[in-house]
Design a protein around this motif. Structure first.
Motif, PDB file in Angstrom:
ATOM      1  N   ALA A   1       0.832  -1.209   0.000  1.00 41.07           N
ATOM      2  CA  ALA A   1       0.000   0.000   0.000  1.00 41.07           C
ATOM      3  C   ALA A   1       0.866   1.258   0.000  1.00 41.07           C
ATOM      4  O   ALA A   1       0.554   2.245  -0.656  1.00 41.07           O
ATOM      5  CB  ALA A   1      -0.939   0.005   1.202  1.00 41.07           C
ATOM      6  N   ASP A   2       1.986   1.213   0.715  1.00 39.52           N
ATOM      7  CA  ASP A   2       2.903   2.355   0.728  1.00 39.52           C
ATOM      8  C   ASP A   2       3.481   2.641  -0.647  1.00 39.52           C
ATOM      9  O   ASP A   2       3.779   3.783  -0.977  1.00 39.52           O
ATOM     10  CB  ASP A   2       4.083   2.068   1.671  1.00 39.52           C
ATOM     11  CG  ASP A   2       3.797   2.511   3.094  1.00 39.52           C
ATOM     12  OD1 ASP A   2       2.737   3.126   3.320  1.00 39.52           O
ATOM     13  OD2 ASP A   2       4.636   2.238   3.977  1.00 39.52           O
ATOM     14  N   ARG A   3       3.684   1.604  -1.436  1.00 41.69           N
ATOM     15  CA  ARG A   3       4.410   1.760  -2.692  1.00 41.69           C
ATOM     16  C   ARG A   3       3.529   1.962  -3.910  1.00 41.69           C
ATOM     17  O   ARG A   3       4.019   2.383  -4.964  1.00 41.69           O
ATOM     18  CB  ARG A   3       5.323   0.548  -2.903  1.00 41.69           C
ATOM     19  CG  ARG A   3       6.582   0.645  -2.066  1.00 41.69           C
ATOM     20  CD  ARG A   3       7.258  -0.682  -1.821  1.00 41.69           C
ATOM     21  NE  ARG A   3       8.409  -0.485  -0.936  1.00 41.69           N
ATOM     22  CZ  ARG A   3       8.314  -0.323   0.392  1.00 41.69           C
ATOM     23  NH1 ARG A   3       7.115  -0.352   0.975  1.00 41.69           N
ATOM     24  NH2 ARG A   3       9.392  -0.119   1.120  1.00 41.69           N
ATOM     25  N   LEU A   4       2.247   1.638  -3.802  1.00 38.89           N
ATOM     26  CA  LEU A   4       1.364   1.783  -4.961  1.00 38.89           C
ATOM     27  C   LEU A   4       0.997   3.253  -5.123  1.00 38.89           C
ATOM     28  O   LEU A   4       0.537   3.892  -4.172  1.00 38.89           O
ATOM     29  CB  LEU A   4       0.118   0.915  -4.780  1.00 38.89           C
ATOM     30  CG  LEU A   4       0.412  -0.591  -4.809  1.00 38.89           C
ATOM     31  CD1 LEU A   4      -0.824  -1.380  -4.372  1.00 38.89           C
ATOM     32  CD2 LEU A   4       0.854  -1.025  -6.200  1.00 38.89           C
ATOM     33  N   ARG A   5       1.223   3.784  -6.300  1.00 39.41           N
ATOM     34  CA  ARG A   5       0.914   5.191  -6.560  1.00 39.41           C
ATOM     35  C   ARG A   5      -0.537   5.279  -7.016  1.00 39.41           C
ATOM     36  O   ARG A   5      -0.830   5.383  -8.221  1.00 39.41           O
ATOM     37  CB  ARG A   5       1.868   5.764  -7.613  1.00 39.41           C
ATOM     38  CG  ARG A   5       3.328   5.712  -7.222  1.00 39.41           C
ATOM     39  CD  ARG A   5       3.666   6.676  -6.097  1.00 39.41           C
ATOM     40  NE  ARG A   5       3.681   8.069  -6.543  1.00 39.41           N
ATOM     41  CZ  ARG A   5       3.643   9.106  -5.706  1.00 39.41           C
ATOM     42  NH1 ARG A   5       3.589   8.905  -4.402  1.00 39.41           N
ATOM     43  NH2 ARG A   5       3.664  10.334  -6.171  1.00 39.41           N
ATOM     44  N   ALA A   6      -1.448   5.233  -6.060  1.00 39.94           N
ATOM     45  CA  ALA A   6      -2.874   5.250  -6.375  1.00 39.94           C
ATOM     46  C   ALA A   6      -3.621   5.894  -5.213  1.00 39.94           C
ATOM     47  O   ALA A   6      -3.232   5.733  -4.056  1.00 39.94           O
ATOM     48  CB  ALA A   6      -3.389   3.835  -6.622  1.00 39.94           C
ATOM     49  N   GLY A   7      -4.689   6.588  -5.537  1.00 43.89           N
ATOM     50  CA  GLY A   7      -5.423   7.338  -4.526  1.00 43.89           C
ATOM     51  C   GLY A   7      -6.265   6.470  -3.596  1.00 43.89           C
ATOM     52  O   GLY A   7      -6.552   6.867  -2.478  1.00 43.89           O
TER      53      GLY A   7
ATOM     54  N   TYR B   1      -3.920   9.888  -8.352  1.00 42.16           N
ATOM     55  CA  TYR B   1      -2.568  10.388  -8.535  1.00 42.16           C
ATOM     56  C   TYR B   1      -2.360  10.598 -10.045  1.00 42.16           C
ATOM     57  O   TYR B   1      -3.140  10.130 -10.855  1.00 42.16           O
ATOM     58  CB  TYR B   1      -1.523   9.351  -8.068  1.00 42.16           C
ATOM     59  CG  TYR B   1      -1.340   9.177  -6.578  1.00 42.16           C
ATOM     60  CD1 TYR B   1      -2.405   9.152  -5.708  1.00 42.16           C
ATOM     61  CD2 TYR B   1      -0.067   9.006  -6.047  1.00 42.16           C
ATOM     62  CE1 TYR B   1      -2.220   8.974  -4.345  1.00 42.16           C
ATOM     63  CE2 TYR B   1       0.134   8.817  -4.685  1.00 42.16           C
ATOM     64  CZ  TYR B   1      -0.950   8.804  -3.839  1.00 42.16           C
ATOM     65  OH  TYR B   1      -0.765   8.614  -2.497  1.00 42.16           O
ATOM     66  N   LYS B   2      -1.283  11.257 -10.368  1.00 41.43           N
ATOM     67  CA  LYS B   2      -0.796  11.376 -11.748  1.00 41.43           C
ATOM     68  C   LYS B   2      -1.920  11.781 -12.704  1.00 41.43           C
ATOM     69  O   LYS B   2      -2.668  12.717 -12.426  1.00 41.43           O
ATOM     70  CB  LYS B   2      -0.129  10.063 -12.167  1.00 41.43           C
ATOM     71  CG  LYS B   2       1.072   9.707 -11.280  1.00 41.43           C
ATOM     72  CD  LYS B   2       1.916   8.585 -11.870  1.00 41.43           C
ATOM     73  CE  LYS B   2       1.317   7.210 -11.650  1.00 41.43           C
ATOM     74  NZ  LYS B   2       2.190   6.127 -12.094  1.00 41.43           N
TER      75      LYS B   2
END
Lengths: 274, 476
Positions: B431-437, B456-457
């Motif tokens: 969860a820390d590493r996934l770039r998702a809201g 994100y992004k």
């Protein structure tokens, strides 16, 4: 006895923790010094350095980031006379140190103020926490050259972002001297990168750069340029901070907005059960 | 597959008019130049009603009405009274939820079970939640005197018509703004019924205005100089265009755009639960979900078992009449969307991925697409990179957690992600590493008014829901 001949300083860029000259070999005369005139290539190199620094800086503990930022405030305080000699008023240097200390303390507090548990209607653990956006391009205000610069860099990096900063073109010496402060503060190389020169040259490259996540246009005065930069930023949906108003009071309490504008909120769900 | 007798929900609860005007300043009015378009039932292609198409002058009228209401009525009104109007609306939605659910399924094509059990309860809950904020804004953590922004232009998509309306209107009104909202052109009807609910609640005229139409209407609205705030949910391409159009203005902007979420299944996950999550992730709402789990990342050593189980489960999905209470997967919302799903699926086959659908009889009329999975997908395939927005799942494999993170984040999008594993520390590490809201761990596609949602992004910026959702409608 003749008077001692002073050793003069060369003012250079700050990229990836090092002080290179512009790859273009150019400089411009400002504040009675030859200062590097950064090129688009320098801007792109700075983005590469900033991106490389994201993993370590965003992954550092909040306590560690706070410690490093506080260390930077200590170094800044120690160079007070040097900034004054560059023409920065003493009260501005004091305010800049205080501002840096204020932001340093937010490192391990903002997640509690800006995130938390969400009471969803179901058997789920649900929590929202702020995370850094990534690489931020920052146009520092023209002046106050030191307080303005500190006021845009500190809120961006305290939460784990890394920055590429276009310094005030007319008063860049405070920015280069701040880079020397940061270089001696345990701040990992690449977290702050500082470009001197013409913002019309470097910032459009940053605004259009697909590996930059947000752009802070605070120091852009020309409204046509600001609009053009915002249009460029739309290509990969950069988060945009619009230019500050001309009468912005840099000595006033900055609030949380500069930090929160450069954060993402991540919400994690997990079922509860036995 | 078990034989089920049809269990159709009655349409009689819905009283459709042959034509609908625009809702401006508290009344239904005809568009200035008299243009209109048809809203059809995507499950039968039957025309449901004639909808007015708002032109620039209609948008002008709506923005002016919203401004007047903001200046004279809604802006100065104490938060406690704004709250009471929002509570009224929430109650009316609950009281008329059957009618709204049937109309939503008719116009959108989504199964009644979903509009009844997911969309409508969430819509009412959203209004209840933000109603309670209206008189507590000074305690929301945005300083002692948070001010509304003004007139909000809101453009919403067709996948959750009424729910997206609620996500937009409830926080805007709670914060003291007035709105002009444009529903998607294929799904205007529940927004127009919502307008009637505003009348029933005696909401002051001009606080909510609804202008129907397609892209041109939306453009006229977001580009109108009298608008202070723009909120858009839809495709990333349109989001980009809107971001360009507000450049150089003082308009505040929030965007909720596309996604290509990874749903990551580890070898220690309970397979049956994970398969339910995969099915829910991609076939819920026909896959017309921006946060859909459209990329399945399954750990290599359990890929065969997961796929076998997934195929068996997919063979049980009932595709058909949205108004049948047994239906799992309804109609594709429009011919244009069906075409897009077909085009990308054909590209999947052409690029070498292996396509599979369960045997599945599709109705003759209307827009339908069988639940589909592609195996042997690589990260370079279009079906692994582009948002399909349909019931099509791309399956990829991984060996290590680090590889799963790498592949999950290898997209310009960053809206949501799923993790299936029994190991708690691995969930938190991932969860820390996934770039998702939004990260769903051992669950998927859960929504709640208190829970911030957004990407994100290139999935956009700003959050909807929770305390965070207020920020988009306040000058902070």
């Amino acid at each position: 006895m003749s008077e001692r001949v002073a050793v003069r300083k060369t003012y250079k860029l700050f990229i990836g923790g090092k002080f290179p000259r512009s790859e273009s070999g150019r400089s411009y005369l400002v504040q009675s010094s030859n200062v590097s005139l950064a090129s688009r290539k320098d801007a792109r190199d700075a983005v590469v350095a900033a991106r490389a620094a994201v993993k370590g800086w965003a992954g550092a503990t909040a306590y560690n980031r706070g410690q490093i930022l506080y260390r930077a405030a200590e170094m800044l305080e120690g160079r007070r006379a040097q900034f004054v000699a560059l023409g920065v008023p003493g009260d501005e240097v004091d305010a800049a140190v205080d501002r840096w200390v204020w932001y340093a303390g937010w490192a391990d507090k903002l997640a509690q103020v800006y995130g938390g548990a969400n009471p969803v209607a179901g058997p789920y653990f649900n929590i929202s926490a702020p995370e850094p956006t990534g690489v931020i391009a920052v146009v520092a205000p023209e002046r106050p050259a030191l307080l303005g610069l500190v006021s845009v860099i500190a809120p961006a990096i305290v939460t784990g972002n890394t920055v590429v900063v276009a310094a005030s073109p007319s008063e860049p010496l405070a920015a280069v001297t701040l880079a020397e402060v940061l270089a001696t503060s345990d701040l990992p190389g690449g977290v702050v990168n500082i470009l001197t020169g013409a913002i019309t040259e470097t910032v459009p490259a940053l605004a259009a750069h697909m590996d930059v996540n947000a752009i802070d246009l605070t120091g852009v005065i020309d409204t046509a340029l600001a609009t053009d930069l915002e249009v460029k930023a739309a290509e990969n949906l950069k988060r945009v901070l619009r230019p500050a108003s001309a009468d912005h009071d840099w000595f006033a309490d900055p609030g949380l907005a500069r930090m929160t504008a450069l954060l993402e909120t991540k919400t994690v769900w997990h079922p509860k059960g036995v | 597959m078990f034989e089920y007798a049809p269990a159709p929900e009655s349409r009689s609860v819905v009283d459709l008019k042959p034509s609908y005007g625009l809702f401006i300043d508290g009344a239904f009015v005809d568009p200035t130049d008299g243009d209109s378009f048809k809203s059809i039932n995507p499950a039968s292609e039957e025309v449901l009603a004639e909808i007015a198409e708002a032109g620039a002058s209609d948008v002008e009228r709506a923005v002016r009405a919203a401004r007047k209401a903001y200046d004279k009525v809604w802006g100065p009104m104490p938060g406690r009274d704004r709250a009471k109007y929002l509570y009224r609306i929430a109650r009316l939605i609950q009281e008329r939820s059957r009618e709204l659910a049937v109309l939503e399924s008719l116009d959108n094509g989504k199964p009644i079970r979903e509009s009844r059990d997911v969309d409508l309860p969430l819509v009412a809950a959203h209004f209840f939640y933000y109603a309670g904020w209206a008189d507590k804004l000074e305690h929301a953590g945005f300083g002692g005197n948070p001010r509304p922004i003004g007139v909000a232009a809101q453009v919403i998509p067709w996948n959750f018509p009424l729910l997206m309306l609620a996500w937009k209107i409830a926080p805007a009104l709670a914060a003291g703004n007035t709105v002009v909202l444009k529903p998607a052109e294929t799904t205007s009807l529940t927004a127009l019924l919502f307008a009637e609910i505003c009348q029933q609640a005696d909401l002051p005229p001009g606080v909510v205005n609804i202008v129907t139409g397609a892209g041109d209407t939306g453009r006229a609205l977001v580009e109108h100089p009298g608008v202070d705030k723009v909120a858009f949910t839809g495709s990333t391409d349109v989001g980009r265009a809107i971001a360009r159009s507000v450049a150089g203005t003082r308009k505040k902007l929030t965007l909720e755009l596309g996604g290509k979420a990874a749903n990551i299944v580890f070898d220690d996950a309970p397979i049956d639960q994970a398969v339910e999550g995969i099915v829910n992730g991609i076939f819920f709402n026909q896959g017309h979900v921006c946060c859909a789990g459209s990329r399945l990342l399954v750990q290599e050593n359990v890929a065969d078992r997961v796929l076998e189980s997934l195929k068996r489960r997919m063979a049980q999905l009932r595709v058909g009449d949205p108004l049948d209470k047994n239906t799992d997967v309804g109609a594709i919302n429009s011919a244009a969307q069906l075409e897009r799903i077909r085009e990308l699926s054909d590209a999947g086959s052409a690029e070498g991925a292996e396509r599979w659908s369960p045997p599945c009889e599709l109705p003759d009329r209307g827009f339908w697409f069988a639940p589909t999975i592609f195996t042997g997908v690589t990260q370079a395939h279009r079906i692994a990179r582009e948002e399909i927005f349909g019931p099509v799942l791309s399956v990829l494999t991984f060996r290590t957690p680090a590889e799963a993170v790498e592949k999950a984040n290898n997209t310009p999008y960053g809206l949501s992600a799923g993790i299936w594993t029994d190991k708690g520390s691995r969930i938190l590490w991932m969860a820390d590493r996934l770039r998702a809201g939004v990260v769903w761990a051992n669950t998927f596609n859960k929504f709640d008014p208190t829970s911030p949602f957004g990407g994100y992004k290139e999935s956009g910026y700003g959050r909807e829901g929770g305390r965070h959702g207020l920020e988009a409608y306040l000058n902070v």
